[in-house]
Enzyme design. Structure first.
Site, PDB file in Angstrom:
ATOM      1  N   ARG A 235       0.862  -1.185   0.000  1.00 15.75           N
ATOM      2  CA  ARG A 235       0.000   0.000   0.000  1.00 15.75           C
ATOM      3  C   ARG A 235       0.899   1.236   0.000  1.00 15.75           C
ATOM      4  O   ARG A 235       1.901   1.283   0.721  1.00 15.75           O
ATOM      5  CB  ARG A 235      -0.907   0.029   1.234  1.00 15.75           C
ATOM      6  N   ASP A 259       4.444  -0.574  -7.033  1.00 19.99           N
ATOM      7  CA  ASP A 259       3.189  -0.906  -7.710  1.00 19.99           C
ATOM      8  C   ASP A 259       2.042  -0.145  -7.066  1.00 19.99           C
ATOM      9  O   ASP A 259       0.902  -0.239  -7.527  1.00 19.99           O
ATOM     10  CB  ASP A 259       2.932  -2.420  -7.612  1.00 19.99           C
ATOM     11  N   GLU A 264      -2.507   7.281  -5.100  1.00 16.43           N
ATOM     12  CA  GLU A 264      -2.859   6.581  -6.346  1.00 16.43           C
ATOM     13  C   GLU A 264      -4.334   6.689  -6.697  1.00 16.43           C
ATOM     14  O   GLU A 264      -4.712   6.542  -7.860  1.00 16.43           O
ATOM     15  CB  GLU A 264      -2.446   5.113  -6.275  1.00 16.43           C
ATOM     16  N   HIS A 296      -0.572  -0.519  -9.832  1.00 12.70           N
ATOM     17  CA  HIS A 296      -1.337  -1.449  -8.992  1.00 12.70           C
ATOM     18  C   HIS A 296      -1.827  -2.658  -9.803  1.00 12.70           C
ATOM     19  O   HIS A 296      -3.018  -2.932  -9.876  1.00 12.70           O
ATOM     20  CB  HIS A 296      -2.522  -0.733  -8.332  1.00 12.70           C
TER      21      HIS A 296
HETATM   22  P1  NAD Z   1      -1.504 -10.997   5.248  1.00  6.09           P
HETATM   23  O1  NAD Z   1      -2.526 -10.501   6.199  1.00  6.09           O
HETATM   24  O2  NAD Z   1      -1.441 -12.459   4.934  1.00  6.09           O
HETATM   25  O3  NAD Z   1      -0.046 -10.577   5.768  1.00  6.09           O
HETATM   26  C1  NAD Z   1       0.236  -9.338   6.334  1.00  6.09           C
HETATM   27  C2  NAD Z   1       1.324  -9.555   7.360  1.00  6.09           C
HETATM   28  O4  NAD Z   1       1.706  -8.280   7.892  1.00  6.09           O
HETATM   29  C3  NAD Z   1       0.848 -10.416   8.558  1.00  6.09           C
HETATM   30  O5  NAD Z   1       1.768 -11.472   8.784  1.00  6.09           O
HETATM   31  C4  NAD Z   1       0.831  -9.418   9.715  1.00  6.09           C
HETATM   32  O6  NAD Z   1       1.147 -10.022  10.968  1.00  6.09           O
HETATM   33  C5  NAD Z   1       1.915  -8.456   9.283  1.00  6.09           C
HETATM   34  N1  NAD Z   1       1.882  -7.191   9.979  1.00  6.09           N
HETATM   35  C6  NAD Z   1       0.807  -6.555  10.516  1.00  6.09           C
HETATM   36  N2  NAD Z   1       1.212  -5.432  11.137  1.00  6.09           N
HETATM   37  C7  NAD Z   1       2.557  -5.373  11.005  1.00  6.09           C
HETATM   38  C8  NAD Z   1       3.546  -4.460  11.434  1.00  6.09           C
HETATM   39  N3  NAD Z   1       3.207  -3.384  12.156  1.00  6.09           N
HETATM   40  N4  NAD Z   1       4.831  -4.706  11.107  1.00  6.09           N
HETATM   41  C9  NAD Z   1       5.175  -5.800  10.386  1.00  6.09           C
HETATM   42  N5  NAD Z   1       4.281  -6.718   9.959  1.00  6.09           N
HETATM   43  C10 NAD Z   1       2.991  -6.496  10.259  1.00  6.09           C
HETATM   44  O7  NAD Z   1      -1.671 -10.131   3.938  1.00  6.09           O
HETATM   45  P2  NAD Z   1      -1.161 -10.510   2.462  1.00  6.09           P
HETATM   46  O8  NAD Z   1      -2.216 -11.280   1.759  1.00  6.09           O
HETATM   47  O9  NAD Z   1       0.219 -11.064   2.536  1.00  6.09           O
HETATM   48  O10 NAD Z   1      -1.133  -9.038   1.808  1.00  6.09           O
HETATM   49  C11 NAD Z   1      -0.196  -8.062   2.232  1.00  6.09           C
HETATM   50  C12 NAD Z   1      -0.590  -6.707   1.678  1.00  6.09           C
HETATM   51  O11 NAD Z   1      -0.423  -6.727   0.255  1.00  6.09           O
HETATM   52  C13 NAD Z   1      -2.082  -6.370   1.894  1.00  6.09           C
HETATM   53  O12 NAD Z   1      -2.254  -5.670   3.100  1.00  6.09           O
HETATM   54  C14 NAD Z   1      -2.426  -5.525   0.700  1.00  6.09           C
HETATM   55  O13 NAD Z   1      -2.371  -4.157   1.122  1.00  6.09           O
HETATM   56  C15 NAD Z   1      -1.313  -5.779  -0.310  1.00  6.09           C
HETATM   57  N6  NAD Z   1      -1.784  -6.313  -1.574  1.00  6.09           N
HETATM   58  C16 NAD Z   1      -1.422  -5.669  -2.729  1.00  6.09           C
HETATM   59  C17 NAD Z   1      -1.818  -6.160  -3.972  1.00  6.09           C
HETATM   60  C18 NAD Z   1      -1.414  -5.510  -5.280  1.00  6.09           C
HETATM   61  O14 NAD Z   1      -2.005  -5.803  -6.312  1.00  6.09           O
HETATM   62  N7  NAD Z   1      -0.417  -4.648  -5.312  1.00  6.09           N
HETATM   63  C19 NAD Z   1      -2.624  -7.310  -4.015  1.00  6.09           C
HETATM   64  C20 NAD Z   1      -2.966  -7.956  -2.822  1.00  6.09           C
HETATM   65  C21 NAD Z   1      -2.542  -7.452  -1.611  1.00  6.09           C
END
Ligand code: NAD
Length: 336
Positions: A235, A259, A264, A296
């Site tokens: 994000r 990305d 955005e 994105h």
């Molecule tokens: P997820 O919930 O499986 O993993 C997120 C991880 O971040 C978890 O392990 C959580 O414990 C950790 N976390 C939470 N707070 C934290 C902190 N303060 N410091 C460090 N780690 C922390 O999520 P995911 O499916 O792996 O997705 C991750 C991110 O990717 C999503 O939040 C989303 O914003 C982004 N995303 C982007 C796209 C894209 O197209 N660019 C697509 C899907 C997801």
């Protein structure tokens, strides 16, 4: 269920319509983004279906509640654009698709870093002009470099695994929960500040929350190794873009692959090629030869779009049937 589907592109319609053959929901597609002005389009529907840059804040939720809408279905994993407390207050269920294809995003993350680091974006432009000179295209091997992964959930764990096992990198990680499988591969967990001090490459995979907002900021950049590369497919708000630009200008930052971008919502997912872009910060970012930005698209694979459509329509089916919603996201998630 009658569903008002906002922010739809041709590819959304294609995958939702194909998946809907098994559900029979009545889908109305809108190109418009959901916000206070467009909420009225949801009249006569039972649910809204939205994407990452739709604004689902308290005023919008209040407008939806007045129309009798009880379900907001996010076609994405992140939910930072939704006021979950307001949704709870108004008894609106919010569902998301937490894990449609972590591989889509993790593979794209590695591709984006490698394109930047091996200067493939610059080589592509040169070759199209019959410029086959190699000056300025020197890259670095990934093997042996130290990569920091902030957030080792579904996507981050795959990225950490790829860098550790696939490329033989040293991998540091930071997360509120440790992943023992990653530790068994030699991934070492440290505090985010220490990670940012020790790595050659940092890649962000944590959600955007008040704690992670601007996790890459001026102080982190100041303390970083000279030439650190920053990769963000999570994000935009995780990075203080102004500080990033200063880091690029001073050469403290060696490269940036994005990305996602903080502002955005005003740019991405639209063809603005004939417009005058008003965002000077974004335009400045584009001027650096060592910055590679995509709009994105990390999630955009056949597999992910099919999985998003299926999971979203299934959650709407369950909501209509009044059953439990396994993919419901609550304000508890933010606190937890
Ligand atoms: P997820 O919930 O499986 O993993 C997120 C991880 O971040 C978890 O392990 C959580 O414990 C950790 N976390 C939470 N707070 C934290 C902190 N303060 N410091 C460090 N780690 C922390 O999520 P995911 O499916 O792996 O997705 C991750 C991110 O990717 C999503 O939040 C989303 O914003 C982004 N995303 C982007 C796209 C894209 O197209 N660019 C697509 C899907 C997801």
């Amino acid at each position: 269920m009658r569903v008002a589907v906002f922010s739809t592109k041709a590819y959304d319609r294609r995958f939702l319509l194909a998946a809907n053959a098994a559900f029979g929901h009545r889908l109305t597609f809108f190109e418009a983004r959901l916000d206070e002005k467009t909420a009225v389009l949801a009249e006569d529907h039972d649910a809204v279906c939205v994407f990452v840059n739709d604004r689902v804040d308290r005023p919008v939720l209040e407008a939806l509640a007045k129309m009798g809408i009880r379900t907001v279905a996010l076609r994405c994993a992140g939910f930072n654009n939704v006021d979950l407390r307001a949704a709870e207050d108004l008894a609106i269920d919010v569902v998301r698709v937490p894990a449609y294809s972590p591989l889509a995003v993790s593979e794209f993350t590695v591709a984006l870093l490698m394109a930047l680091d091996r200067k493939i974006h610059r080589a592509w432009a040169r070759v199209r002009e019959n410029n086959f000179a190699l000056d300025g295209l020197i890259g670095r091997n990934l093997h042996g470099r130290t990569v920091g992964v902030i957030g080792t959930g579904r996507i981050g764990a795959l990225v950490a695994r790829a860098f550790r096992l696939g490329f033989g990198c040293e991998v540091l990680a930071s997360d509120v929960h440790r992943d023992p499988e990653l530790e068994a591969m030699g991934v070492r967990y440290v505090e985010p500040a220490e990670l940012l001090r020790q790595v050659d490459i940092v890649t962000l995979h944590c959600p955007l929350t008040p704690e992670t907002h601007h996790i890459v900021n001026a102080a982190a950049i100041e303390a970083a190794r000279p030439g650190m590369i920053v990769v963000n497919t999570s994000r935009g708000g995780l990075i203080d873009t102004g500080a990033l630009i200063e880091g690029l200008k001073s050469r403290k930052i060696g490269g940036v692959a994005l990305d996602v971008y903080e502002q955005e919502a005003d740019l991405f997912f639209e063809d603005l090629s004939s417009e005058i872009i008003q965002d000077d910060v974004f335009q400045r970012l584009l001027t650096f030869p060592n910055v590679l930005i995509t709009g994105h698209q990390a999630f955009l694979t056949e597999e992910a779009l099919g999985a998003i459509a299926g999971a979203t329509l299934e959650s709407l089916r369950l909501a209509e049937a009044g059953g439990a919603l396994p993919l419901r996201v609550t304000a508890e998630v933010i606190r937890g």
